[in-house]
Enzyme design. Sequence first.
Site, mmCIF file in Angstrom:
data_model
loop_
_atom_site.group_PDB
_atom_site.id
_atom_site.type_symbol
_atom_site.label_atom_id
_atom_site.label_comp_id
_atom_site.label_asym_id
_atom_site.label_seq_id
_atom_site.Cartn_x
_atom_site.Cartn_y
_atom_site.Cartn_z
ATOM 1 N N ILE A 258 0.875 -1.163 0.000
ATOM 2 C CA ILE A 258 0.000 0.000 0.000
ATOM 3 C C ILE A 258 0.913 1.213 0.000
ATOM 4 C CG2 ILE A 258 -0.275 -0.112 2.513
ATOM 5 C CD1 ILE A 258 -3.058 1.249 2.076
ATOM 6 N N TYR B 51 -3.602 1.167 11.043
ATOM 7 C CA TYR B 51 -4.040 -0.234 11.045
ATOM 8 C C TYR B 51 -4.723 -0.596 12.363
ATOM 9 C CZ TYR B 51 -0.881 -0.252 7.048
ATOM 10 O OH TYR B 51 -0.241 0.040 5.869
ATOM 11 N N VAL C 16 1.120 5.707 -0.872
ATOM 12 C CA VAL C 16 0.504 6.988 -1.184
ATOM 13 C C VAL C 16 1.618 7.944 -1.601
ATOM 14 C CG1 VAL C 16 -0.824 8.938 -0.272
ATOM 15 C CG2 VAL C 16 -1.389 6.596 0.432
ATOM 16 N N GLU D 88 2.107 -6.395 6.987
ATOM 17 C CA GLU D 88 3.285 -6.060 7.772
ATOM 18 C C GLU D 88 3.398 -4.546 7.827
ATOM 19 O OE1 GLU D 88 3.821 -10.067 6.187
ATOM 20 O OE2 GLU D 88 3.802 -8.218 5.026
#
Length: 179
Positions: free
Chosen positions: A96, A141, A98, A129
């Site tokens: 992930i 998270y 950005v 992770e």
Amino acid sequence: MTAAAPAPADRLTLSAVGVESFHVIAALYAEAFDEPWSEPSVRELMSAPGVWGLVAAEPVKAEDAAGASAARETGGDPVGFVLARVVAREAEVLAIGVRPCARRRGVARRLMRAALRLAAPHADAFFLEAGRDNPAATALYLSLGFREVGLRRDYYRRADGARVDAAIMRCDLGSEYSD
């Protein structure tokens, strides 16, 4: 990818992408990380069974959109992505990221919430992770229902060569992520 004025997270468009958009993911990855994956590596990963992706895009002004293939593919100026896979009722975030110009605006949160909802019908749990040197990601998270379940020592290598441990995190996919 243009450097337009930041859009609020609620104005983002989230689009499912397949292997045909590997170059968009690779470009975002190169901006988001110290050691980016190559386009062939991204293409190979996205071709694997069970792998899927989402791209977050900001609205593009008409004058910025001329000839912008990434904008045509993703419905705007791509600012973030998530790649994940589902295997044997378990989902995993593969990456992930950005773009630096779009951080701290809720892009990763929008991507993760969407990924959790998409995975819920096919998986019982979602894993990822998080680098020990990234408290913002860990806080995100945790706020989404993940909890730490293990540790991978020296999992990440940073641009300066430093090795960083990663927390293994798990989120049980209950009814709050089902549509």
